[in-house]
Design an enzyme around this catalytic site. Structure first.
Site, PDB file in Angstrom:
ATOM      1  N   ARG A   1       0.881  -1.001  -0.148  1.00 12.43           N
ATOM      2  CA  ARG A   1       0.156   0.161   0.339  1.00 12.43           C
ATOM      3  C   ARG A   1       0.975   0.964   0.328  1.00 12.43           C
ATOM      4  O   ARG A   1       0.706   2.286  -0.710  1.00 12.43           O
ATOM      5  CB  ARG A   1      -0.807   0.079   1.365  1.00 12.43           C
TER       6      ARG A   1
ATOM      7  N   ARG B   1      -4.075 -14.907   3.840  1.00 14.39           N
ATOM      8  CA  ARG B   1      -5.491 -15.704   4.141  1.00 14.39           C
ATOM      9  C   ARG B   1      -5.562 -16.237   3.198  1.00 14.39           C
ATOM     10  O   ARG B   1      -5.760 -15.829   1.911  1.00 14.39           O
ATOM     11  CB  ARG B   1      -6.296 -14.523   4.573  1.00 14.39           C
TER      12      ARG B   1
ATOM     13  N   GLU C   1     -11.440 -22.978   4.211  1.00 13.61           N
ATOM     14  CA  GLU C   1     -11.036 -23.799   5.865  1.00 13.61           C
ATOM     15  C   GLU C   1     -11.508 -23.810   6.359  1.00 13.61           C
ATOM     16  O   GLU C   1     -12.761 -23.192   6.900  1.00 13.61           O
ATOM     17  CB  GLU C   1      -9.676 -22.751   6.370  1.00 13.61           C
TER      18      GLU C   1
ATOM     19  N   HIS D   1      -2.813 -24.527   8.163  1.00 11.77           N
ATOM     20  CA  HIS D   1      -3.371 -22.875   9.136  1.00 11.77           C
ATOM     21  C   HIS D   1      -1.690 -22.991  10.105  1.00 11.77           C
ATOM     22  O   HIS D   1      -2.518 -23.115  10.886  1.00 11.77           O
ATOM     23  CB  HIS D   1      -4.066 -22.526   8.843  1.00 11.77           C
TER      24      HIS D   1
HETATM   25  N1  NAD Z   1      -0.808 -18.790   8.427  1.00 11.00           N
HETATM   26  C1  NAD Z   1      -0.632 -17.650   9.018  1.00 11.00           C
HETATM   27  O1  NAD Z   1      -0.931 -18.396  10.888  1.00 11.00           O
HETATM   28  C2  NAD Z   1      -0.283 -16.426   9.695  1.00 11.00           C
HETATM   29  C3  NAD Z   1       0.469 -16.341  10.781  1.00 11.00           C
HETATM   30  C4  NAD Z   1       0.403 -14.378  11.010  1.00 11.00           C
HETATM   31  C5  NAD Z   1      -0.597 -13.601   9.876  1.00 11.00           C
HETATM   32  N2  NAD Z   1      -0.857 -14.570   8.979  1.00 11.00           N
HETATM   33  C6  NAD Z   1      -1.404 -13.295   8.107  1.00 11.00           C
HETATM   34  O2  NAD Z   1      -0.649 -11.903   7.528  1.00 11.00           O
HETATM   35  C7  NAD Z   1      -1.028 -11.265   7.155  1.00 11.00           C
HETATM   36  C8  NAD Z   1       0.099 -10.433   7.290  1.00 11.00           C
HETATM   37  O3  NAD Z   1       0.752  -9.946   8.930  1.00 11.00           O
HETATM   38  P1  NAD Z   1       1.919  -8.782   9.067  1.00 11.00           P
HETATM   39  O4  NAD Z   1       2.089  -8.968  10.540  1.00 11.00           O
HETATM   40  O5  NAD Z   1       3.306  -9.272   8.408  1.00 11.00           O
HETATM   41  O6  NAD Z   1       0.679  -7.361   8.288  1.00 11.00           O
HETATM   42  P2  NAD Z   1       1.650  -6.451   8.561  1.00 11.00           P
HETATM   43  O7  NAD Z   1       0.412  -5.272   8.400  1.00 11.00           O
HETATM   44  O8  NAD Z   1       2.699  -6.249   8.915  1.00 11.00           O
HETATM   45  O9  NAD Z   1       2.279  -6.399   7.372  1.00 11.00           O
HETATM   46  C9  NAD Z   1       0.836  -6.509   5.799  1.00 11.00           C
HETATM   47  C10 NAD Z   1       1.779  -5.348   5.165  1.00 11.00           C
HETATM   48  O10 NAD Z   1       0.957  -5.768   3.194  1.00 11.00           O
HETATM   49  C11 NAD Z   1       0.176  -4.047   2.661  1.00 11.00           C
HETATM   50  N3  NAD Z   1      -0.479  -4.962   2.407  1.00 11.00           N
HETATM   51  C12 NAD Z   1      -2.157  -4.903   2.651  1.00 11.00           C
HETATM   52  N4  NAD Z   1      -2.936  -4.845   1.425  1.00 11.00           N
HETATM   53  C13 NAD Z   1      -2.506  -5.032   0.605  1.00 11.00           C
HETATM   54  C14 NAD Z   1      -2.383  -5.232  -1.039  1.00 11.00           C
HETATM   55  N5  NAD Z   1      -3.769  -4.714  -1.471  1.00 11.00           N
HETATM   56  N6  NAD Z   1      -1.524  -4.298  -1.929  1.00 11.00           N
HETATM   57  C15 NAD Z   1      -0.460  -4.815  -1.181  1.00 11.00           C
HETATM   58  N7  NAD Z   1       0.458  -4.676  -0.318  1.00 11.00           N
HETATM   59  C16 NAD Z   1      -0.494  -4.459   0.798  1.00 11.00           C
HETATM   60  C17 NAD Z   1       0.215  -3.147   4.065  1.00 11.00           C
HETATM   61  O11 NAD Z   1       0.651  -2.342   2.991  1.00 11.00           O
HETATM   62  C18 NAD Z   1       1.130  -3.824   5.560  1.00 11.00           C
HETATM   63  O12 NAD Z   1       2.066  -3.307   4.886  1.00 11.00           O
HETATM   64  C19 NAD Z   1      -1.617 -11.271   8.980  1.00 11.00           C
HETATM   65  O13 NAD Z   1      -3.388 -10.423   9.084  1.00 11.00           O
HETATM   66  C20 NAD Z   1      -2.568 -12.573   9.222  1.00 11.00           C
HETATM   67  O14 NAD Z   1      -3.633 -12.367   7.420  1.00 11.00           O
HETATM   68  C21 NAD Z   1      -0.659 -15.567   8.316  1.00 11.00           C
HETATM   69  O1  DGY Z   2      -3.870 -13.605  11.743  1.00 12.80           O
HETATM   70  C1  DGY Z   2      -2.349 -14.885  12.634  1.00 12.80           C
HETATM   71  O2  DGY Z   2      -1.953 -14.858  13.960  1.00 12.80           O
HETATM   72  C2  DGY Z   2      -2.553 -15.784  12.362  1.00 12.80           C
HETATM   73  O3  DGY Z   2      -3.555 -16.462  11.263  1.00 12.80           O
HETATM   74  C3  DGY Z   2      -2.696 -17.414  13.642  1.00 12.80           C
HETATM   75  O4  DGY Z   2      -2.045 -16.764  14.048  1.00 12.80           O
END
Ligand code: NAD
Ligand code: DGY
Length: 325
Positions: free
Chosen positions: A177, A237, A266, A285
């Site tokens: 973003r 996601r 899921e 996940h």
């Molecule tokens: N698989 C898992 O178990 C697991 C674990 C933790 C987090 N997650 C997922 O990972 C995501 C990211 O976590 P994070 O801590 O890095 O978040 P974060 O907020 O630090 O980073 C996400 C980045 O994505 C950018 N963004 C959002 N929409 C966008 C788009 N359409 N195009 C380009 N950039 C975009 C944001 O500006 C931000 O910089 C979480 O929201 C969660 O859904 C999954």
């Molecule tokens: O968003 C998250 O933190 C994960 O999907 C679960 O750990």
């Protein structure tokens, strides 16, 4: 203050809540129905919320007027209607940073697993089909010097880029973003448009926060523009991908492989055709599933609830605007 914890979490967090003098309720069984969950929420002041199956939408807030704060046991908060929480002055806690290394490890693992066809070959061994040394069968591809495209260069995307660059000297491009100047300096990463990202990546790894506008952003119109050697990785996601289109793209060799820690929906059905493909690796996940991350998440969620009970701001807040109006 009465706290409802909808599933067991590491003891550290529960002990903190109890030591702070809070009344904690954890149901005896894990598979709560929607009705049970709603009734428990109606009878508590706060919920420490595990899993994404229950949605905190307008209906929820209307039906559970006693809930004053929600401490999510996740960093992602796409299952919460943040605008509605803001309207009702309800702070929403989450668990950033503590799981970034663990989750990016899973993205990295999936990238390698798909590139070297690890799950396919493991399945062969399990099937008693070790096979001869075949110079032409099930060849992987090397990642050295290839281009890693990151969608969403935030906390987890940055960790994924960092370790991929160290391990494989990968060239990092990203779409976000906002431009991330610190990451550009540290990783020599290049900001590109979404169209450039999909066209140039040898590995495309999704790390953006999910919003409904991005539903199935990765569909046939995107896969067709990706390289034929490209590996699609998603640990963010499952809603980001159209899985029918992903299957078609893989079968028709528009892209080379896919590694998913998150699916749409899921849990993934065991009948999903994606599971029949040798160039796909799916995990259920487990991004944050390490002892260290899950214990840290329990502590952070507890800290959020304890701070709220003392009338303080949540230290890890997904909607800090709730405090400024
Ligand atoms: N698989 C898992 O178990 C697991 C674990 C933790 C987090 N997650 C997922 O990972 C995501 C990211 O976590 P994070 O801590 O890095 O978040 P974060 O907020 O630090 O980073 C996400 C980045 O994505 C950018 N963004 C959002 N929409 C966008 C788009 N359409 N195009 C380009 N950039 C975009 C944001 O500006 C931000 O910089 C979480 O929201 C969660 O859904 C999954
Ligand atoms: O968003 C998250 O933190 C994960 O999907 C679960 O750990």
């Amino acid at each position: 203050m009465k706290v409802f914890v909808n599933r067991r979490i590491p003891e550290a967090g529960i002990n903190m809540l109890k030591e702070a003098g809070l009344e904690v309720f954890i149901p005896e069984h894990d598979n709560l129905s929607h009705e049970e969950w709603l009734i428990y929420c109606q009878n508590h002041d706060a919920v420490l919320s595990i899993g994404g199956e229950f949605k905190y939408d307008k209906d929820f807030f209307t039906q559970c007027p006693n809930i004053k704060t929600i401490a999510l046991y996740s960093v992602g908060f796409d299952h919460v209607d943040i605008d509605e929480a803001n309207r009702r002055n309800i702070p929403i806690g989450n668990t950033p940073d503590v799981l970034s290394k663990a989750t990016s490890d899973i993205a990295f693992l999936l990238m390698q697993s798909v590139a070297r066809r690890a799950s396919y070959n493991f399945q062969k061994v399990k099937d008693g089909n070790w096979g001869d040394f075949d110079p032409l069968h099930a060849l992987g591809q090397e990642l050295y010097g290839k281009t890693l495209g990151i969608l969403g260069l935030g906390r987890i995307g940055f960790e994924m880029a960092k370790k991929s660059q160290k391990a494989f000297d990968m060239n990092i491009i990203y779409h976000n973003r906002n431009q991330n100047e610190e990451a550009e300096k540290e990783l020599n990463a290049t900001y590109v448009s979404f169209e450039e990202l999909i066209a140039q990546s040898d590995v495309l790894s999704v790390h953006a926060n999910f919003t409904p506008e991005q539903k199935e952003l990765f569909n046939s119109s995107v896969f067709v523009k990706m390289k034929d050697n490209a590996i699609f990785i998603n640990t963010a996601r499952g809603g980001f991908q159209n899985e029918k289109d992903l299957y078609e793209a893989l079968v028709s060799k528009q892209i080379w492989g896919a590694g998913l820690d998150v699916t749409n929906p899921e849990p993934m059905s065991k009948e999903s055709p994606l599971l029949e493909l040798s160039n796909v690796c799916v995990l259920p996940h487990i991004g944050s599933a390490t002892i260290e991350a899950r214990t840290g998440m329990a502590r952070m969620a507890a800290e959020n609830i304890i701070a709220f009970s003392k009338g303080e701001k949540l230290p890890y807040c997904a909607n800090p605007e709730v405090y400024t109006g």
